[in-house]
Design a protein around this motif. Sequence first.
Motif, PDB file in Angstrom:
ATOM      1  N   ASP A  42     -10.423 -25.992 -61.293  1.00  0.00           N
ATOM      2  CA  ASP A  42     -11.454 -25.049 -61.742  1.00  0.00           C
ATOM      3  C   ASP A  42     -12.620 -25.737 -62.441  1.00  0.00           C
ATOM      4  O   ASP A  42     -13.442 -25.092 -63.079  1.00  0.00           O
ATOM      5  CB  ASP A  42     -10.834 -24.012 -62.681  1.00  0.00           C
ATOM      6  N   ARG A 178     -16.019 -19.083 -54.531  1.00  0.00           N
ATOM      7  CA  ARG A 178     -15.006 -18.637 -55.496  1.00  0.00           C
ATOM      8  C   ARG A 178     -13.758 -18.105 -54.803  1.00  0.00           C
ATOM      9  O   ARG A 178     -12.695 -18.018 -55.417  1.00  0.00           O
ATOM     10  CB  ARG A 178     -15.597 -17.595 -56.444  1.00  0.00           C
ATOM     11  N   ASP A 183     -12.223 -19.018 -60.477  1.00  0.00           N
ATOM     12  CA  ASP A 183     -13.210 -18.952 -61.557  1.00  0.00           C
ATOM     13  C   ASP A 183     -13.501 -20.364 -62.076  1.00  0.00           C
ATOM     14  O   ASP A 183     -12.969 -20.793 -63.099  1.00  0.00           O
ATOM     15  CB  ASP A 183     -12.680 -18.057 -62.690  1.00  0.00           C
ATOM     16  N   HIS A 185     -16.144 -23.724 -63.142  1.00  0.00           N
ATOM     17  CA  HIS A 185     -17.423 -24.032 -63.798  1.00  0.00           C
ATOM     18  C   HIS A 185     -17.640 -25.535 -63.768  1.00  0.00           C
ATOM     19  O   HIS A 185     -16.719 -26.313 -64.034  1.00  0.00           O
ATOM     20  CB  HIS A 185     -17.437 -23.549 -65.266  1.00  0.00           C
TER      21      HIS A 185
END
Length: 622
Positions: A42, A178, A183, A185
């Motif tokens: 992630d 996604r 999720d 970043h």
Amino acid sequence: MNEAEKELKILQDNYQEENIVTLEWKEHIRRRPGMYIGKLGDGSSADDGIYVLLKEVLDNSIDEFMTGFGKTIDVVIENDTVMVQDHGRGVPLGKVKDVCSKMNTGAKYDSKSFKRSVGLNGVGIKAVNALSSSFSMVSTRDGQSKTVTFSQGTLLSDGELEPSNNSSGTRVEFTPDRAIFGDYHYRDEHIEPLLKNYVFLNIGLTINFNGKNYSSKNGLEDLLNENLTSEELYPIIHLFGEDIEVAITHTNQYGEEYYSFVNGQHTTQGGTHLAAFREATARVIKEFYDRNYEFSDIRNGIVAAISVKVEEPVFESQTKTKLGSKDMEPNGVTINKYINDFLKRDLDNYLHKNPDTAEILQKKIQDSEKERKAIAGVTKLARERAKKANLHNKKLRDCRIHYNDPKGDQRDQTAIFITEGDSASGSITKSRDPNLQAVFSLRGKPLNCFGLTKKIVYENEEFNLLQAALNIEENMDGLRYNKVIIATDADTDGMHIRLLLLTFFLQFFPDLIKKGHVYIFQTPLFRVRNKKKTIYCYSEEERINAIDELGPNPEITRFKGLGEISPDEFRNFIGEDIRLDKVTMKKEDLLKELLEFYMGKNTPERQAFIIDNLVVEEDVVA
């Protein structure tokens, strides 16, 4: 028909012509992304897939620079959308769509265009395309531009040629999907080291990332200075050859520390070039002094970097983290001979011309030799004791899969919990995944080993057994668990034990922390529940939010230690929802000064050791 025969009949029936499926290129990448980019993740770890996507695009721009075109690369990441713009030759306009969407298509098969590039298989940019919810490439050359856009690898538009006043180059913009990555970043702390390595390896290149410029004047010398956490004993030896660059120094830390690269690619798992470099460096130094020094004594405390340029390199995986090539070029000299001949000439010459450095290096080797001989007897006994203990080691509840298994597809998920006391280790042992999670139980507070020599690692039974369990006595190559998790109570005693263990790792095995293997285990402080829902809280703020969510008069339990949490509840904390704080070092932290100040006589300030001098990356999801 018995059960076995029924199962065979089902398998037979399910293997017919209609069961043979041919996937389109994009479908295969989306179904099996691990084959192309390693793990997904992630964005919390530097080797997560979203950074591999960034690298695949950057590698193409770097190859342009290495070929002599475009001295600047612009990178912008905003709202998890990535833009990379180079100022190279630009993709030939008639092939822009094919380069993005046809497997095994690229100029790098033609060694006339790209002699020593990273991406050779024509796969990387297609993987980025297939794994992105939106993807576009704009190529500009000869006063014209061409734009193509995709979504999940499906062509949306194949633009017409248009006149352009912009300089030549290629612009790629993508947003990781996604649906694949969840999720995620992008995190600057993982992107900046990547960009720095690119400029260290390419003197003259400037990378502009979100308005900040990165460049290097001194190549691998700058790289070592960026990463040194122990003071160098002599000025960095920096040597250049036609297709090779090396930087070497020694520190007073234990072990060996290397940074290796092939054609600008960071080979984090080494390979044939690193093996040749380690061997040749020790041999050349030994022959220079004409003494029968052990290679291990010569290399103890070494911090070094090597970068080689290989024509048509062979890597052991698509993510290119380990070199498998044996030759510098087709039908050419072997990598082993090339590196050895270079060091035999240039390193030997350097030592002859710099007697002060040669004298300091020899003293370091002699000190390592003296310490090794002084503890030889203790080491032998300790190894025998650890070997016997490993057969029925009561402190270690091992798992079935290990990090040093080259064929283990789950090796990255392996972990060992280091716990205090039998009650905590008992709860974790009963609730862990026995395939991937091991448990090592401490008796109580380990010894403060600050200022002691490595002899204590062998004399202290607990340290010796822990070293044996991790399998890191010789080097990091045999490490048995990807994550070394310190699992102590969230109180003063637990904090003290954490610091004592970190002191042990920093003093004797600093590479374990530098390579991101050490974590602090977060345990919930509160359990807030009503008849319908249970919420575990890791802070006072989370407790307040949980009370607000569950309504009036929920049941609140305060956990004082790991031993108070039942095995059934522990399963909620060490599975997919595990919370870990990765322990990393700031580049400006010097081990000797840190340990002397915080683990010496200034005991009231020990707690500040983690808070002020170790970077803790919060909420890392394993």
